[in-house]
Structure formats: C-alpha cells, structure tokens
Write a protein that holds these residues in place. Structure first.
Motif, PDB file in Angstrom:
ATOM      1  N   GLN A 123       2.123 -14.343   1.897  1.00  0.00           N
ATOM      2  CA  GLN A 123       2.642 -14.702   3.205  1.00  0.00           C
ATOM      3  C   GLN A 123       1.531 -14.595   4.249  1.00  0.00           C
ATOM      4  N   LYS A 124       1.482 -15.530   5.146  1.00  0.00           N
ATOM      5  CA  LYS A 124       0.453 -15.554   6.201  1.00  0.00           C
ATOM      6  C   LYS A 124       0.981 -14.807   7.429  1.00  0.00           C
ATOM      7  N   ILE A 125       1.227 -13.508   7.246  1.00  0.00           N
ATOM      8  CA  ILE A 125       1.735 -12.665   8.328  1.00  0.00           C
ATOM      9  C   ILE A 125       0.938 -11.372   8.369  1.00  0.00           C
ATOM     10  N   ALA A 126       0.936 -10.764   9.526  1.00  0.00           N
ATOM     11  CA  ALA A 126       0.304  -9.448   9.650  1.00  0.00           C
ATOM     12  C   ALA A 126       1.317  -8.385   9.258  1.00  0.00           C
ATOM     13  N   LEU A 127       0.827  -7.275   8.737  1.00  0.00           N
ATOM     14  CA  LEU A 127       1.717  -6.156   8.435  1.00  0.00           C
ATOM     15  C   LEU A 127       2.200  -5.526   9.738  1.00  0.00           C
ATOM     16  N   PRO A 128       3.442  -5.076   9.753  1.00  0.00           N
ATOM     17  CA  PRO A 128       3.953  -4.400  10.945  1.00  0.00           C
ATOM     18  C   PRO A 128       3.247  -3.062  11.157  1.00  0.00           C
ATOM     19  N   PRO A 129       3.297  -2.537  12.380  1.00  0.00           N
ATOM     20  CA  PRO A 129       2.744  -1.202  12.638  1.00  0.00           C
ATOM     21  C   PRO A 129       3.422  -0.160  11.754  1.00  0.00           C
ATOM     22  N   ASN A 130       2.716   0.906  11.460  1.00  0.00           N
ATOM     23  CA  ASN A 130       3.224   2.010  10.625  1.00  0.00           C
ATOM     24  C   ASN A 130       3.445   1.616   9.168  1.00  0.00           C
ATOM     25  N   SER A 131       2.685   0.634   8.682  1.00  0.00           N
ATOM     26  CA  SER A 131       2.787   0.239   7.274  1.00  0.00           C
ATOM     27  C   SER A 131       1.958   1.186   6.416  1.00  0.00           C
ATOM     28  N   THR A 132       2.486   1.505   5.239  1.00  0.00           N
ATOM     29  CA  THR A 132       1.795   2.397   4.308  1.00  0.00           C
ATOM     30  C   THR A 132       1.673   1.700   2.964  1.00  0.00           C
ATOM     31  N   LEU A 133       0.470   1.717   2.402  1.00  0.00           N
ATOM     32  CA  LEU A 133       0.198   1.147   1.083  1.00  0.00           C
ATOM     33  C   LEU A 133       0.252   2.260   0.040  1.00  0.00           C
ATOM     34  N   TYR A 134       1.005   2.032  -1.019  1.00  0.00           N
ATOM     35  CA  TYR A 134       1.084   2.952  -2.157  1.00  0.00           C
ATOM     36  C   TYR A 134       0.576   2.203  -3.385  1.00  0.00           C
ATOM     37  N   VAL A 135      -0.398   2.780  -4.088  1.00  0.00           N
ATOM     38  CA  VAL A 135      -0.932   2.170  -5.311  1.00  0.00           C
ATOM     39  C   VAL A 135      -0.988   3.262  -6.372  1.00  0.00           C
ATOM     40  N   SER A 136      -0.580   2.919  -7.596  1.00  0.00           N
ATOM     41  CA  SER A 136      -0.684   3.910  -8.668  1.00  0.00           C
ATOM     42  C   SER A 136      -1.067   3.241  -9.977  1.00  0.00           C
ATOM     43  N   LEU A 137      -1.684   4.035 -10.823  1.00  0.00           N
ATOM     44  CA  LEU A 137      -2.049   3.649 -12.179  1.00  0.00           C
ATOM     45  C   LEU A 137      -1.065   4.335 -13.103  1.00  0.00           C
ATOM     46  N   ARG A 138      -0.410   3.550 -13.966  1.00  0.00           N
ATOM     47  CA  ARG A 138       0.657   4.105 -14.798  1.00  0.00           C
ATOM     48  C   ARG A 138       0.511   3.719 -16.263  1.00  0.00           C
ATOM     49  N   ASP A 139       0.948   4.628 -17.113  1.00  0.00           N
ATOM     50  CA  ASP A 139       1.086   4.357 -18.541  1.00  0.00           C
ATOM     51  C   ASP A 139       2.459   3.740 -18.724  1.00  0.00           C
ATOM     52  N   HIS A 147      -2.035   2.654 -26.047  1.00  0.00           N
ATOM     53  CA  HIS A 147      -1.121   2.623 -24.906  1.00  0.00           C
ATOM     54  C   HIS A 147      -1.487   1.496 -23.947  1.00  0.00           C
ATOM     55  N   THR A 148      -0.515   1.100 -23.126  1.00  0.00           N
ATOM     56  CA  THR A 148      -0.682   0.025 -22.163  1.00  0.00           C
ATOM     57  C   THR A 148      -0.638   0.618 -20.761  1.00  0.00           C
ATOM     58  N   TYR A 149      -1.575   0.184 -19.915  1.00  0.00           N
ATOM     59  CA  TYR A 149      -1.686   0.724 -18.562  1.00  0.00           C
ATOM     60  C   TYR A 149      -1.602  -0.398 -17.540  1.00  0.00           C
ATOM     61  N   ALA A 150      -1.017  -0.102 -16.389  1.00  0.00           N
ATOM     62  CA  ALA A 150      -0.847  -1.110 -15.351  1.00  0.00           C
ATOM     63  C   ALA A 150      -0.991  -0.483 -13.971  1.00  0.00           C
ATOM     64  N   ILE A 151      -1.372  -1.334 -13.016  1.00  0.00           N
ATOM     65  CA  ILE A 151      -1.433  -0.923 -11.614  1.00  0.00           C
ATOM     66  C   ILE A 151      -0.163  -1.412 -10.937  1.00  0.00           C
ATOM     67  N   TRP A 152       0.439  -0.529 -10.175  1.00  0.00           N
ATOM     68  CA  TRP A 152       1.656  -0.824  -9.431  1.00  0.00           C
ATOM     69  C   TRP A 152       1.364  -0.583  -7.959  1.00  0.00           C
TER      70      TRP A 152
END
Length: 115
Positions: free
Chosen positions: A17-33, A72-77
């Motif tokens: 989407q060609k939009i800016a993130l709203p104020p107070n946005s938080t990014l969560y990223v994790s590596l999971r099995d 095992h299989t690993y992915a980024i979420w």
C-alpha cells in the motif's frame, strides 16, 4: 555466548500500500521454528521497533546456533501495530536458512488486516 555460537539475519519489512504508517506504529519481527504443524512455533529471536513510522522497517535478528535443529523449518514472521491494533501482518511463509553466515537482504511482505 561466544561470537561463533550466534548468527544474524537482517532485512526489511514492506507493504504494498502506498500509505504512511500512522503515528505510534510498532514493528514486531521474530524468527520461529515452524517445523511442527500441530504445535505452537518456537521463537528463536525477536525484535520490537517502536515508532516504526519514523524509525523504519528494518530488522536484525540474532539467534543461537544451539537452537537450530537438523531437518527443522524456520521462518520470519512480522506484524505492525498501531496503538495495539494489528494493521499489517505476515500472510505468506517466509522461510530462511539458518546456520549460514550473516544473511542480509531478507524482504518480508506484510498485508493489511481488515477489521
């Protein structure tokens, strides 16, 4: 931990989407099995980036090689929340190879969440 026992995966999260993130946005990223279909994914590493609208959507996840199991299989979420409301999340499996030297340039696509 000594340096040889950890590895890092780096990259960025993006949305179409060609939009800016709203104020107070938080990014969560994790590596999971994600090997076991009938069990919750085991988290190996995570990063939380507050004020992602100004801080950006890049990440570096450092994980322990002791947590990497053969076969095992690993992915980024990833997801993006604004004031605790989920606005974007990973909808496609983003698998990664673990145990190799610094893996750069991972691009994780997140999609909007309809409320």
């Amino acid at each position: 931990m000594i340096n040889e026992s950890v590895k890092t995966i780096g990259g960025s999260v993006r949305y179409l989407q060609k939009i800016a993130l709203p104020p107070n946005s938080t990014l969560y990223v994790s590596l999971r099995d994600v090997s076991l279909a009938d069990a919750p994914a085991k988290e190996l590493a995570s990063q939380v980036t507050p004020h992602a609208e100004t801080a950006g959507l890049s990440f570096n996840l450092t994980y322990s090689l002791a947590d990497v199991l053969p076969g095992h299989t690993y992915a980024i979420w990833a997801n993006i929340r604004t004031d605790d409301e989920l606005i974007f999340t990973t909808t496609h499996h983003h698998s990664v190879e673990l145990g190799v030297d610094y893996v750069q340039g991972q691009e994780v696509l997140v999609s909007p969440v309809s409320n």
